[in-house]
Design a protein around this motif. Structure first.
Motif, PDB file in Angstrom:
ATOM      1  N   PHE A   7       0.948  -1.355  -0.038  1.00  0.00           N
ATOM      2  CA  PHE A   7      -0.174   0.062   0.103  1.00  0.00           C
ATOM      3  C   PHE A   7       0.730   1.239   0.012  1.00  0.00           C
ATOM      4  CE2 PHE A   7      -2.798  -3.148   2.073  1.00  0.00           C
ATOM      5  CZ  PHE A   7      -4.160  -2.880   0.845  1.00  0.00           C
ATOM      6  N   ALA A   8       0.208   2.304  -0.557  1.00  0.00           N
ATOM      7  CA  ALA A   8       0.434   3.772  -0.407  1.00  0.00           C
ATOM      8  C   ALA A   8       2.292   3.431  -1.156  1.00  0.00           C
ATOM      9  CB  ALA A   8       0.693   3.940   1.068  1.00  0.00           C
ATOM     10  N   GLN A   9       3.421   4.183  -0.518  1.00  0.00           N
ATOM     11  CA  GLN A   9       4.546   4.744  -1.486  1.00  0.00           C
ATOM     12  C   GLN A   9       4.770   3.409  -1.457  1.00  0.00           C
ATOM     13  OE1 GLN A   9       3.727   5.738   2.116  1.00  0.00           O
ATOM     14  NE2 GLN A   9       5.173   7.528   2.207  1.00  0.00           N
ATOM     15  N   GLN A  58      -4.826  -8.941   7.856  1.00  0.00           N
ATOM     16  CA  GLN A  58      -5.374  -7.753   8.899  1.00  0.00           C
ATOM     17  C   GLN A  58      -5.642  -6.835  10.067  1.00  0.00           C
ATOM     18  OE1 GLN A  58      -9.564  -7.974   6.467  1.00  0.00           O
ATOM     19  NE2 GLN A  58      -8.578  -7.943   4.762  1.00  0.00           N
ATOM     20  N   THR A  59      -4.420  -7.993  10.048  1.00  0.00           N
ATOM     21  CA  THR A  59      -3.730  -6.906  12.168  1.00  0.00           C
ATOM     22  C   THR A  59      -2.631  -6.940  11.752  1.00  0.00           C
ATOM     23  OG1 THR A  59      -5.561  -8.530  12.895  1.00  0.00           O
ATOM     24  CG2 THR A  59      -4.315  -7.846  14.105  1.00  0.00           C
ATOM     25  N   LEU A  60      -2.022  -5.293  12.354  1.00  0.00           N
ATOM     26  CA  LEU A  60      -0.901  -5.484  12.819  1.00  0.00           C
ATOM     27  C   LEU A  60       0.210  -6.404  13.351  1.00  0.00           C
ATOM     28  CD1 LEU A  60      -0.721  -1.555  13.159  1.00  0.00           C
ATOM     29  CD2 LEU A  60       0.127  -2.639  11.320  1.00  0.00           C
ATOM     30  N   PHE A  76       3.210  -1.346   4.657  1.00  0.00           N
ATOM     31  CA  PHE A  76       2.518  -0.144   4.141  1.00  0.00           C
ATOM     32  C   PHE A  76       3.380   0.336   4.995  1.00  0.00           C
ATOM     33  CE2 PHE A  76      -0.747  -3.022   6.985  1.00  0.00           C
ATOM     34  CZ  PHE A  76      -0.530  -2.392   7.503  1.00  0.00           C
ATOM     35  N   PRO A  78       3.984   3.980   7.693  1.00  0.00           N
ATOM     36  CA  PRO A  78       3.278   4.060   9.136  1.00  0.00           C
ATOM     37  C   PRO A  78       1.420   4.508   8.289  1.00  0.00           C
ATOM     38  CG  PRO A  78       5.327   4.459   9.427  1.00  0.00           C
ATOM     39  CD  PRO A  78       5.262   4.322   8.122  1.00  0.00           C
ATOM     40  N   VAL A  79       0.872   4.755   9.398  1.00  0.00           N
ATOM     41  CA  VAL A  79      -0.506   4.508   9.097  1.00  0.00           C
ATOM     42  C   VAL A  79      -0.180   6.594   8.576  1.00  0.00           C
ATOM     43  CG1 VAL A  79      -1.419   3.264   9.181  1.00  0.00           C
ATOM     44  CG2 VAL A  79      -1.544   4.839  10.593  1.00  0.00           C
ATOM     45  N   THR A  80      -1.178   7.792   7.914  1.00  0.00           N
ATOM     46  CA  THR A  80      -1.597   8.289   8.429  1.00  0.00           C
ATOM     47  C   THR A  80      -2.891   8.759   7.783  1.00  0.00           C
ATOM     48  OG1 THR A  80      -0.908   8.888   5.897  1.00  0.00           O
ATOM     49  CG2 THR A  80       1.042   9.480   7.385  1.00  0.00           C
ATOM     50  N   GLY A  81      -3.942   8.381   8.633  1.00  0.00           N
ATOM     51  CA  GLY A  81      -5.545   8.903   7.969  1.00  0.00           C
ATOM     52  C   GLY A  81      -5.448   9.695   9.363  1.00  0.00           C
ATOM     53  N   GLY A  82      -7.289   9.954   8.992  1.00  0.00           N
ATOM     54  CA  GLY A  82      -7.724  10.924   9.936  1.00  0.00           C
ATOM     55  C   GLY A  82      -7.793  12.631   9.876  1.00  0.00           C
TER      56      GLY A  82
END
Lengths: 82, 177
Positions: A7-9, A58-60, A76, A78-82
Motif C-alpha cells: 500500500f501507499a508509497q 488484516q491485523t498489525l 505498508f 506508517p499510517v496517516t489518516g484522520g
C-alpha cells in the motif's frame, strides 16, 4: 500460497499492489520480507525501511509472526489518516 | 459491533447534523462530543490543493471496530460513530467524523480524543497530498504516535496504582488488561 499486498508509497515504489508466493516451512513476516528484499536493489531499499509495517490477515503484527499457507500479508508505511 | 456503533468508510461526504441527531437521540445521555477532521491548506509550510486518501479495504473497517471496542472498554459510552472518507478530497472538505454520547461529559471528551489518537496511528489510511510542487505522501508524525502512546501508558499506570491499593481489586484489573 501467500497473498502479499502493498500500500501507499510501498506500492508505488515497487510498482505493484499484490503478488502471490508459495508458502515455505517456518516462514515468518520477517523472513518473507527478506526473501522479497533479495529480489533486487529496489525491493531491498523499499522493504528495508525501518519504518515498514506488516499486517497478517488484516491485523498489525510483529516481525516474528509465523505465516501459514493461505495467509494475507500486507506491507505498508506508517499510517496517516484522520 | 453493536447497534449503538456506526463505523463507515466511504468516498462520499457526511452530514454533521445527521450524525449528531443519531448520537443525541437518547435522553439517558447528558453529553455528546464530536470531532471533524478537514483537509487544510498547508502542511509543513507547503501549500496544499487537494488530497487523496488510500486505505486497506477490509482491514480498515476491522481496525475501526476494534478501536471502538477499546474505547467502550475504557469509558461508559452509549452511541459511537466513526466515519472516514477515502478517495479524492478538495481543500476544506471533511475527512473524518468521530462522535460519542455518554451520561457525562468527561467520558465523552476523553473517548473522542482517544478515538482520533488511535485512528491516526492504527487505522490503515494514507494521505497523498497534491500541492503546487507536485504530489507527495504525508509522513507520519511523531507527535501522533506519542499521543496514542500516552493513552497506553496512562492505562498501565492506573492499573499499577490500583494493584498497589488492594488485592481485592486484583481480579477486576486483570479482566481489564
Amino acid at each position: 500460497m501467500i497473498k502479499v499486498l502493498f500500500f501507499a508509497q510501498v506500492r508505488e515504489l515497487l510498482g505493484t499492489d499484490r503478488i502471490e508466493i508459495p508458502a515455505r516451512e517456518g516462514e515468518t513476516a520477517d523472513s518473507l520480507r527478506q526473501q522479497l528484499a533479495a529480489r533486487d536493489d529496489k525491493w531491498a531499499r523499499v522493504l528495508g525501511s525501518d519504518k515498514l509495517l506488516v499486517a497478517v490477515n488484516q491485523t498489525l503484527c510483529q516481525w516474528n509472526t509465523q505465516l501459514t499457507d493461505g495467509d494475507e500479508v500486507a506491507f505498508f508505511p506508517p499510517v496517516t489518516g484522520g | 459491533m453493536t447497534d449503538t456503533d456506526l463505523v463507515l468508510v466511504q468516498s462520499g461526504d457526511f452530514s454533521v447534523a445527521h450524525e449528531y441527531a443519531r448520537l443525541a437521540d437518547d435522553p439517558a445521555d447528558g453529553a455528546v462530543v464530536t470531532f471533524v477532521g478537514k483537509v487544510r491548506d498547508f502542511n509543513d509550510g507547503s501549500e496544499v490543493t487537494g488530497l487523496t486518501l488510500e486505505h486497506y479495504p477490509g482491514m480498515t473497517e476491522k481496525v475501526l471496530q476494534q478501536i471502538a471496542q477499546e474505547a467502550r472498554g475504557r469509558w461508559p459510552l452509549n452511541r459511537l460513530t466513526l466515519i472516514h472518507r477515502v478517495g479524492s478530497l478538495q481543500l476544506g472538505e471533511q475527512i473524518v467524523f468521530i462522535g460519542v454520547s455518554s451520561a457525562h461529559r468527561k467520558a465523552a471528551f476523553d473517548a473522542c480524543e482517544f478515538l482520533i489518537d488511535f485512528l491516526k496511528t492504527r487505522a490503515p489510511f494514507w494521505k497523498l497530498e497534491q500541492g503546487q510542487q507536485g504530489r507527495r505522501w504525508i509522513d507520519a508524525r511523531d507527535s501522533d504516535a506519542q499521543a496514542a502512546e500516552a493513552w497506553t501508558s496512562a492505562q498501565q499506570s492506573t492499573e499499577h496504582s490500583s494493584l498497589e491499593h488492594s488485592s481485592s481489586e486484583h481480579s477486576s484489573v486483570e479482566k481489564e488488561a
